[in-house]
Design a protein around this motif. Sequence first.
Motif, PDB file in Angstrom:
ATOM      1  N   ARG A  77      -0.267  10.265   2.161  1.00  0.00           N
ATOM      2  CA  ARG A  77      -1.443  11.123   2.305  1.00  0.00           C
ATOM      3  C   ARG A  77      -2.612  10.612   1.469  1.00  0.00           C
ATOM      4  O   ARG A  77      -3.643  11.267   1.381  1.00  0.00           O
ATOM      5  CB  ARG A  77      -1.108  12.548   1.877  1.00  0.00           C
ATOM      6  N   GLU A  78      -2.459   9.458   0.871  1.00  0.00           N
ATOM      7  CA  GLU A  78      -3.500   8.916   0.015  1.00  0.00           C
ATOM      8  C   GLU A  78      -3.603   7.422   0.257  1.00  0.00           C
ATOM      9  O   GLU A  78      -2.615   6.707   0.160  1.00  0.00           O
ATOM     10  CB  GLU A  78      -3.150   9.201  -1.442  1.00  0.00           C
ATOM     11  N   SER A  79      -4.786   6.959   0.582  1.00  0.00           N
ATOM     12  CA  SER A  79      -4.961   5.553   0.916  1.00  0.00           C
ATOM     13  C   SER A  79      -4.472   4.643  -0.199  1.00  0.00           C
ATOM     14  O   SER A  79      -4.760   4.856  -1.375  1.00  0.00           O
ATOM     15  CB  SER A  79      -6.446   5.252   1.200  1.00  0.00           C
ATOM     16  N   SER A  80      -3.725   3.628   0.198  1.00  0.00           N
ATOM     17  CA  SER A  80      -3.218   2.656  -0.765  1.00  0.00           C
ATOM     18  C   SER A  80      -4.378   1.895  -1.388  1.00  0.00           C
ATOM     19  O   SER A  80      -5.379   1.596  -0.746  1.00  0.00           O
ATOM     20  CB  SER A  80      -2.274   1.679  -0.069  1.00  0.00           C
ATOM     21  N   THR A  81      -4.235   1.572  -2.674  1.00  0.00           N
ATOM     22  CA  THR A  81      -5.276   0.816  -3.371  1.00  0.00           C
ATOM     23  C   THR A  81      -4.847  -0.617  -3.649  1.00  0.00           C
ATOM     24  O   THR A  81      -5.570  -1.378  -4.285  1.00  0.00           O
ATOM     25  CB  THR A  81      -5.629   1.480  -4.715  1.00  0.00           C
ATOM     26  N   GLN A  82      -3.667  -1.006  -3.180  1.00  0.00           N
ATOM     27  CA  GLN A  82      -3.155  -2.332  -3.497  1.00  0.00           C
ATOM     28  C   GLN A  82      -3.928  -3.401  -2.727  1.00  0.00           C
ATOM     29  O   GLN A  82      -3.905  -3.459  -1.510  1.00  0.00           O
ATOM     30  CB  GLN A  82      -1.666  -2.436  -3.174  1.00  0.00           C
ATOM     31  N   ASP A  83      -4.628  -4.231  -3.464  1.00  0.00           N
ATOM     32  CA  ASP A  83      -5.424  -5.307  -2.865  1.00  0.00           C
ATOM     33  C   ASP A  83      -5.374  -6.477  -3.840  1.00  0.00           C
ATOM     34  O   ASP A  83      -6.266  -6.648  -4.678  1.00  0.00           O
ATOM     35  CB  ASP A  83      -6.855  -4.823  -2.628  1.00  0.00           C
ATOM     36  N   ASN A  84      -4.336  -7.290  -3.741  1.00  0.00           N
ATOM     37  CA  ASN A  84      -4.065  -8.344  -4.715  1.00  0.00           C
ATOM     38  C   ASN A  84      -5.220  -9.323  -4.893  1.00  0.00           C
ATOM     39  O   ASN A  84      -5.554  -9.717  -6.008  1.00  0.00           O
ATOM     40  CB  ASN A  84      -2.802  -9.106  -4.309  1.00  0.00           C
ATOM     41  N   ASP A  85      -5.850  -9.718  -3.778  1.00  0.00           N
ATOM     42  CA  ASP A  85      -6.901 -10.731  -3.883  1.00  0.00           C
ATOM     43  C   ASP A  85      -8.316 -10.152  -3.957  1.00  0.00           C
ATOM     44  O   ASP A  85      -9.302 -10.888  -4.000  1.00  0.00           O
ATOM     45  CB  ASP A  85      -6.820 -11.739  -2.733  1.00  0.00           C
TER      46      ASP A  85
END
Length: 304
Positions: A217-225
Amino acid sequence: MDYRDTFEGNFQVTDGDNNGIVGTGIPADADADGLADTNDPDSAGNILGGFGFNQDRDGDGVKNYLDIDIDNDGIIDNIEGQSTTGYIAPSGVDTDGDGLDNNYDVDNGGTGIGYTNTDGGSAPDYADTDSENDGIFDISENNIDNSIDAVLDADANGIIDPANFTDSDNDGLADIFDNVSGISTANNATNGDQSGVNGGAKTQPDTDPIGGDRDWRESSTQDNDGDGINDIVDLDDDNDGILDVDEDFNEDGDNNPRTNPSDKDGDGIPNYFDLDSDNDGITDYIEAGGTDDPKEMDNQEQVF
């Protein structure tokens, strides 16, 4: 027990008073045959052939009104049909004998559920395979490791493929998610109190990001690059020019670099995040031919 069948079985006719009966108030029945005009084959303009009537949304062979997980993402409808903070567990009591648990029966002071819609789209969360519309399917954000369930969605539509779907007790919840055996078993509709509200062992994750709402229900914030594209949908998570699927050795045979990812140099960083996968000090980008040095190419041509 948890839902009004009229809502799950009939998306096109609003149950305005949340009492589980078609429409608002006593439904119109022109020919007095006991069928509401909206659902009567003898009545012009009925919705019987419509997209929302008595459907099997996830194609698992169990109609929505009998299915405790109609989008087949492993998160039961009783949880997805309510907000996280406002979750109400069933009471297990049905005072007026209408089949609707008191806690969800407006005629007994309960609250009608099934309307929570995180992304504001056309489908409420319990019927939505990507509840927050972040590009990551809910099946990849539930409490089961992706190596167990997400791999069963080979066509990547957010639903376990029919060929991979097994449901021994025919309640619509795939066996890999099911904690309770038997449709009539106590707590089946809550999957043995899967919500954790009453101390159940199985709770849904809140890890990406930590805090706030549940992951689905919450957008993922994982953005390695840091390229603004979430890792789950990013084809090159470390931006080294090499596709993630090429950086993974696919040792588990599922063609998904995120399940049991390869780590060539054993440094704890999976190849698809690692800018130097063999730890030789030369970046993968250079070793893969990403840098074209004309002088170097000339030297190589002279050597060969």
